[in-house]
Write an enzyme that holds these catalytic residues in place. Sequence first.
Site: not given
Ligand SMILES: *Cc1c(COP(=O)(O)O)cnc(C)c1O
Length: 407
Positions: A199
Amino acid sequence: MALSRKLPAICGGFPTRKRFLPFHRPSLDRREERAVCAVLRSGWLTTGPKTHEFEDRIKNYLGARYVKAVNSCTAGLHLGLLCAEVGPGDEVITSPLTFASTGNVIQYQRARPVFADVDPDTGALDAAHVRRALTAKTKAVVPVHYAGIPADIAAIRRAVRGRPVRVVEDAAHAFGAADRGEKIGRNSYFAAYSFYATKNLTTGEGGAIATRSKSVAQRVECLRLHGLSHHAWKRYLDKNFKYRGLEVKELGYKYNCSDVQAALGCVQLEKYPRFLAARRRIAQWYDAAFRESEWVRPLTHPFSSTRRSAYHLYVVKLCLEKLKITRDQFVQALQKENIGASVHFKALHFHSWYRKRFGLPPGSCPAGEDLSSRVVSLPLYPDMRRSDVQDAAAAVQKLGCYFHRKR
Ligand SMILES: *Cc1c(COP(=O)(O)O)cnc(C)c1O
């Protein structure tokens, strides 16, 4: 052979680049290393002073009333549904163009995910479709700020006005994005961010939630650590803490953030404005490279004084009508050109668990399904150079030319 018909590497030709361009690389340096080492030496590793510092810094950055750090966005979303009182038999409306966790957390609560269609231009949940999907059982709506582009939360709020329906925002892609002059989550009932490794801002694994409600913030504080009445660090670090014993107030979870993660996050947050500027610059390079492309249409990211993207993903829509290969084959061929690529997302109701469990026919979300069949995500991260962008764009153009469907 004409230049426009260069042989793709997947057919035995030379790849566009010699060295593989990874789809993602986190931007970390000595400052993160030092911050993590300081926590390791401090004697306090789990939720404690660093986590609180991280929460305060996020709060300042977003301008939000309350921020709580958790161990993932998935955990945050789950707690959001708990706060919205989602339970067995309820319905939760969400987008089909999202990651598994958005739909999965709804089922943790024994509720039913209801997929409403998205806007074909932004990939965001469309308020008009939300309105049509509402029933007496609807308890919450979970919009996704797809690729970092703000979804129209005001329109979704209008669509559910007068009903006991909460809006829990999946802001995994949208940390720092803004709409109507406010950062996403600043004035939300509930918004969950992801600090997962790929992210925009990373703590390896991690996440945070923002809320304008004091009672929601208190509930998250309790639920993220087993439903306990007070936190360990207060008991162990504060000599003035009056020991009253611990109390499980309700069934909680193990969703807390560690100080090791928070130390990473604090440094990343300091760099974050630069990260966003770099992401935007890279997206602009791509936009320029694809301006005349016959093979792809990039998603448009807004950037104005009131509305701006967090540029999490650089998504292009393949013009499949003009190509004789599928999107999956295109991604495969890009990898062979030494360009890392990915897909965000295969529509959630097309996954085998969802097909078996809910059996939604193709055609139930036409715009989401259309995007699901043509989107490709290209590398986008602050440390990319202009030549990396040029290579990725050249590889896309090369494949388009070669796999052009002749009339
Ligand atoms: C990455 C992601 C998540 C989950 O994030 P985590 O921190 O890995 O739990 C949820 N929704 C979307 C759209 C994502 O891209």
